[in-house]
Structure formats: C-alpha cells, structure tokens
Design a protein around this motif. Structure first.
Motif, PDB file in Angstrom:
ATOM      1  N   MET A   6       0.830  -1.206   0.000  1.00 19.35           N
ATOM      2  CA  MET A   6       0.000   0.000   0.000  1.00 19.35           C
ATOM      3  C   MET A   6       0.868   1.261   0.000  1.00 19.35           C
ATOM      4  SD  MET A   6      -3.307  -0.942   2.355  1.00 19.35           S
ATOM      5  CE  MET A   6      -2.421  -1.645   3.744  1.00 19.35           C
ATOM      6  N   ARG A   7       1.993   1.208   0.682  1.00 21.04           N
ATOM      7  CA  ARG A   7       2.928   2.343   0.695  1.00 21.04           C
ATOM      8  C   ARG A   7       3.465   2.619  -0.706  1.00 21.04           C
ATOM      9  NH1 ARG A   7       8.383   2.980   0.857  1.00 21.04           N
ATOM     10  NH2 ARG A   7       8.701   0.713   0.849  1.00 21.04           N
ATOM     11  N   LEU A   8       3.811   1.561  -1.428  1.00 19.51           N
ATOM     12  CA  LEU A   8       4.315   1.726  -2.786  1.00 19.51           C
ATOM     13  C   LEU A   8       3.218   2.225  -3.728  1.00 19.51           C
ATOM     14  CD1 LEU A   8       6.551  -1.473  -3.102  1.00 19.51           C
ATOM     15  CD2 LEU A   8       7.261   0.849  -2.572  1.00 19.51           C
ATOM     16  N   PHE A   9       2.015   1.680  -3.546  1.00 18.58           N
ATOM     17  CA  PHE A   9       0.875   2.145  -4.336  1.00 18.58           C
ATOM     18  C   PHE A   9       0.659   3.648  -4.127  1.00 18.58           C
ATOM     19  CE2 PHE A   9      -3.559   3.421  -3.578  1.00 18.58           C
ATOM     20  CZ  PHE A   9      -4.025   3.463  -4.891  1.00 18.58           C
ATOM     21  N   LEU A  10       0.731   4.091  -2.873  1.00 18.83           N
ATOM     22  CA  LEU A  10       0.498   5.497  -2.548  1.00 18.83           C
ATOM     23  C   LEU A  10       1.576   6.379  -3.168  1.00 18.83           C
ATOM     24  CD1 LEU A  10      -1.526   7.195  -0.980  1.00 18.83           C
ATOM     25  CD2 LEU A  10      -0.058   6.983   1.032  1.00 18.83           C
ATOM     26  N   GLY A  11       2.817   5.899  -3.178  1.00 19.85           N
ATOM     27  CA  GLY A  11       3.895   6.660  -3.801  1.00 19.85           C
ATOM     28  C   GLY A  11       3.662   6.881  -5.280  1.00 19.85           C
ATOM     29  N   TYR A  67      -8.547   5.886   1.826  1.00 22.86           N
ATOM     30  CA  TYR A  67      -8.451   4.990   2.984  1.00 22.86           C
ATOM     31  C   TYR A  67      -7.011   4.881   3.483  1.00 22.86           C
ATOM     32  CZ  TYR A  67     -13.263   3.414   2.324  1.00 22.86           C
ATOM     33  OH  TYR A  67     -14.624   3.352   2.226  1.00 22.86           O
ATOM     34  N   ILE A  68      -6.065   4.766   2.548  1.00 18.26           N
ATOM     35  CA  ILE A  68      -4.677   4.596   2.959  1.00 18.26           C
ATOM     36  C   ILE A  68      -4.146   5.854   3.636  1.00 18.26           C
ATOM     37  CG2 ILE A  68      -2.326   4.187   2.146  1.00 18.26           C
ATOM     38  CD1 ILE A  68      -3.427   2.435  -0.038  1.00 18.26           C
ATOM     39  N   GLU A  69      -4.527   7.040   3.125  1.00 15.66           N
ATOM     40  CA  GLU A  69      -4.050   8.273   3.743  1.00 15.66           C
ATOM     41  C   GLU A  69      -4.586   8.428   5.156  1.00 15.66           C
ATOM     42  OE1 GLU A  69      -5.040  11.366   0.943  1.00 15.66           O
ATOM     43  OE2 GLU A  69      -3.048  11.249  -0.003  1.00 15.66           O
ATOM     44  N   LYS A  70      -5.814   7.982   5.394  1.00 18.74           N
ATOM     45  CA  LYS A  70      -6.337   7.998   6.761  1.00 18.74           C
ATOM     46  C   LYS A  70      -5.515   7.084   7.656  1.00 18.74           C
ATOM     47  CE  LYS A  70     -11.161   9.050   5.610  1.00 18.74           C
ATOM     48  NZ  LYS A  70     -12.558   8.518   5.588  1.00 18.74           N
ATOM     49  N   ALA A  71      -5.231   5.877   7.143  1.00 20.51           N
ATOM     50  CA  ALA A  71      -4.432   4.927   7.920  1.00 20.51           C
ATOM     51  C   ALA A  71      -3.029   5.469   8.157  1.00 20.51           C
ATOM     52  CB  ALA A  71      -4.372   3.586   7.185  1.00 20.51           C
ATOM     53  N   GLU A  72      -2.469   6.120   7.129  1.00 21.80           N
ATOM     54  CA  GLU A  72      -1.124   6.673   7.235  1.00 21.80           C
ATOM     55  C   GLU A  72      -1.069   7.740   8.320  1.00 21.80           C
ATOM     56  OE1 GLU A  72       2.000   8.382   3.981  1.00 21.80           O
ATOM     57  OE2 GLU A  72       0.050   9.374   4.095  1.00 21.80           O
ATOM     58  N   HIS A  73      -2.092   8.584   8.374  1.00 23.27           N
ATOM     59  CA  HIS A  73      -2.135   9.634   9.388  1.00 23.27           C
ATOM     60  C   HIS A  73      -2.116   9.039  10.793  1.00 23.27           C
ATOM     61  CE1 HIS A  73      -3.405  13.135  11.681  1.00 23.27           C
ATOM     62  NE2 HIS A  73      -4.396  12.420  12.157  1.00 23.27           N
ATOM     63  N   HIS A 265       4.975  18.672  -2.367  1.00 21.19           N
ATOM     64  CA  HIS A 265       5.293  17.720  -3.427  1.00 21.19           C
ATOM     65  C   HIS A 265       4.693  16.346  -3.130  1.00 21.19           C
ATOM     66  CE1 HIS A 265       8.158  20.505  -5.181  1.00 21.19           C
ATOM     67  NE2 HIS A 265       8.686  20.685  -4.002  1.00 21.19           N
ATOM     68  N   LYS A 266       4.143  15.714  -4.152  1.00 18.82           N
ATOM     69  CA  LYS A 266       3.672  14.347  -3.979  1.00 18.82           C
ATOM     70  C   LYS A 266       4.811  13.418  -3.570  1.00 18.82           C
ATOM     71  CE  LYS A 266      -0.379  14.237  -7.005  1.00 18.82           C
ATOM     72  NZ  LYS A 266      -1.016  13.595  -8.190  1.00 18.82           N
ATOM     73  N   GLU A 267       5.983  13.688  -4.103  1.00 24.34           N
ATOM     74  CA  GLU A 267       7.126  12.803  -3.888  1.00 24.34           C
ATOM     75  C   GLU A 267       7.585  12.804  -2.436  1.00 24.34           C
ATOM     76  OE1 GLU A 267      11.706  12.341  -5.540  1.00 24.34           O
ATOM     77  OE2 GLU A 267      10.223  13.391  -6.745  1.00 24.34           O
ATOM     78  N   THR A 268       7.452  13.931  -1.750  1.00 24.36           N
ATOM     79  CA  THR A 268       7.955  14.033  -0.385  1.00 24.36           C
ATOM     80  C   THR A 268       6.848  14.161   0.661  1.00 24.36           C
ATOM     81  OG1 THR A 268       8.166  16.438  -0.651  1.00 24.36           O
ATOM     82  CG2 THR A 268      10.112  15.092  -1.130  1.00 24.36           C
ATOM     83  N   TYR A 269       5.606  14.267   0.223  1.00 25.98           N
ATOM     84  CA  TYR A 269       4.487  14.530   1.123  1.00 25.98           C
ATOM     85  C   TYR A 269       4.412  13.533   2.279  1.00 25.98           C
ATOM     86  CZ  TYR A 269      -0.393  14.604   2.705  1.00 25.98           C
ATOM     87  OH  TYR A 269      -1.526  14.631   3.463  1.00 25.98           O
ATOM     88  N   SER A 270       4.669  12.256   2.007  1.00 25.30           N
ATOM     89  CA  SER A 270       4.499  11.218   3.023  1.00 25.30           C
ATOM     90  C   SER A 270       5.697  11.077   3.948  1.00 25.30           C
ATOM     91  CB  SER A 270       4.220   9.870   2.354  1.00 25.30           C
ATOM     92  OG  SER A 270       5.289   9.496   1.511  1.00 25.30           O
TER      93      SER A 270
END
Length: 294
Positions: A6-11, A67-73, A265-270
């Motif tokens: 899921m982390r790779l998918f989000l990237g 859903y993943i961003e909620k979980a990530e938070h 940036h999308k690349e560094t946001y997470s």
C-alpha cells in the motif's frame, strides 16, 4: 494485502511517473509495478490506467488513496506518541508563504514547533511572491490560489477576511460608515502593476481606487503606514486586529474573503518530517481560526 504494498501504491498515486516514484520510494521501477499489480490482484480491481501522462488513478484507486491516507495519518500519529519519534525527526523544510501570513501568523508560532521537533530546520521564505514548488525551490507553500498543475498534494488551509481600516485617532468624532464619506482620506494600498497575485487586487473591487494614495509592495509597510495615521487601507483581519490601534470602516461595503491553500510535493508529502509540519500547521490554524474569520 500488506502495508508495504500500500505504501508503494500510494507513492505511485502521488507521483504518476514510475521512474520518479520509484526513486523516491527507493525501489526498482520494475519492482514498483510488480508490487502494485500484486495489490490490484489481491483487491480484484484495477487501480491505475496507463496514459500519456503516466499512471492515472481509476475510481477504485482514488477511493483506496483516501483509505490509505487515513491509515497513514493514524500510523504516524501512533509512531510519534509511542516511540517519541518527534525527537528523532531531522532535516530541512523550506516553506514559501506570503509576507503577511509568514510574518504575522506563522513566525510567532515556529519556536513552539522547534521545541517539539528540535531536529527539523524550518526555512521560512516570507516575501511578496512565492517560490516555485514544481521547480523544487521550496518544499511546502501556503498559497493564495489552489495550484492547477504540477505533481502536488493540495488542501484548503483556511479562509480569511479583509476589512477597511484606519487608525483610531483619525476617527475621534464621527466614524465614516460609507465609502462616500472617505473622500478626505489617503488610500494605503499595493502598487497596482507590481501586485504578485490576482487575489490581492481587491482595491479594484471598490470605489477606493479614486482616492489619493500611498502605495507599497509590502503588506507590512502598509500596516506601518496605517498605524502611523496615513489614511485608510484594506488589511487581513489576522494582521490588523493582532494589536490595538486600527478600527474597521464601512463594513457593509468592504468585507472581502480570500483563501489560503497548503501545497507540497507528492514525492515528499508522506515523509515523516513533512507530515509532522503539515499536521502541526493545520492544527494551529484550526486553534486560531478566530483570527482569520469573523
């Protein structure tokens, strides 16, 4: 499913370009595509469409991002609380902001952020204008308009109100109630052909443009002029009402609303330090919402 897939998918979802996403995730591009395909198979749905612009999310993909961003938070929040991760976060974040927001709201609060995250260096670029996120001149920007292009993650930070102000000493008798009663005042405003954002061209929305003027490209300079009795001018509430001395005029005629947008940036946001600063800033704006709007 596992979190790493899921982390790779989000990237990839935040970047769209396999090569750039893989580099940011520190994996091989082939591995990235294979892992995303594995995730699609496990969910039995298609998450991306390959287009000339790169990998574009399908409706299922967009739903999964939410859903993943909620979980990530919550994951990052738990990580901070349980392992005191805050004290280990390090690195530099360059933040591009308007002069007013940077000087009057953000700068006074940054010492608090530094105490919470001592390893993070904040470079606050508060000027009349913005650095270019797409060209990597800054990591995060607080803008007056939602960006329409670029590989960016954006969200609305807050609305803010602007009113017409003058120094209290200039209205010791009858307080002007309409624009027609302001003919004897000098207007303090921006230099028209040097305004760096269309959202700041609010003088043209009123009859004030007919007044004799003192002008500056700096909102801080305008504030100082008004505090020293120069005349009347439009200021954000979070500047004009931070200290005493200025009074609102003609509220029925001039009550302007603008918006601040948060972009990164999308690349560094997470990455953890950017998540920490973004969440801290959003929380601070919510806590002080009364300074921005009535």
């Amino acid at each position: 499913m596992n979190w790493d897939d899921m982390r790779l998918f989000l990237g990839l979802a935040r970047n769209g370009r396999v090569a750039f996403a893989a580099k940011g995730l520190k994996v091989d591009p082939t591995t990235l595509i294979r892992r995303v395909k594995k995730l699609e198979d496990s969910l039995n749905c298609k998450l991306f469409e390959l287009t000339k612009r790169g990998y574009v999310l399908t409706s299922h993909g967009s739903e999964l991002v939410t859903y993943i961003e909620k979980a990530e938070h919550y994951f990052l929040e738990a990580q901070n609380e349980l392992s005191d991760e805050r004290s280990h976060l390090a690195g530099t974040i360059r933040v591009s902001v308007s002069e007013g927001f940077g000087s009057w709201f953000l700068a006074p609060l940054l010492p608090e952020f530094k105490r919470q995250y001592p390893g993070i260096c904040i470079e606050l670029v508060a000027t009349s204008g913005f650095l270019n996120l797409s060209k990597r001149e800054a990591d995060i920007a607080i803008l007056l308009e939602k960006p329409g292009k670029g590989l960016l993650v954006t969200q609305k930070l807050t609305d803010y109100h602007l009113f017409l102000y003058t120094h209290e000493n200039l209205i010791t008798q009858d307080k002007p109630q309409t624009l027609q009663e302001l003919e004897q005042f000098t207007l303090v405003s921006y230099v028209p052909d040097l305004v760096y954002a269309p959202q700041l061209k609010f003088i043209e929305e009123t009859a004030l443009s007919q007044l004799s003027a003192l002008r500056s490209t700096s909102i801080n300079a305008q504030y100082q002029m008004l505090m020293n009795g120069a005349g009347v001018g439009i200021l954000p509430k979070f500047i004009a009402e931070t200290t005493s001395g200025l009074a609102r005029l003609a509220e029925n005629d001039i009550h302007i609303r603008r918006t601040f947008w948060l972009a990164s940036h999308k690349e560094t946001y997470s990455q953890a330090r950017f998540q920490a600063f973004t969440q801290w800033l959003v929380d601070k704006v919510k806590q002080h919402q009364h300074v921005f709007i009535d």
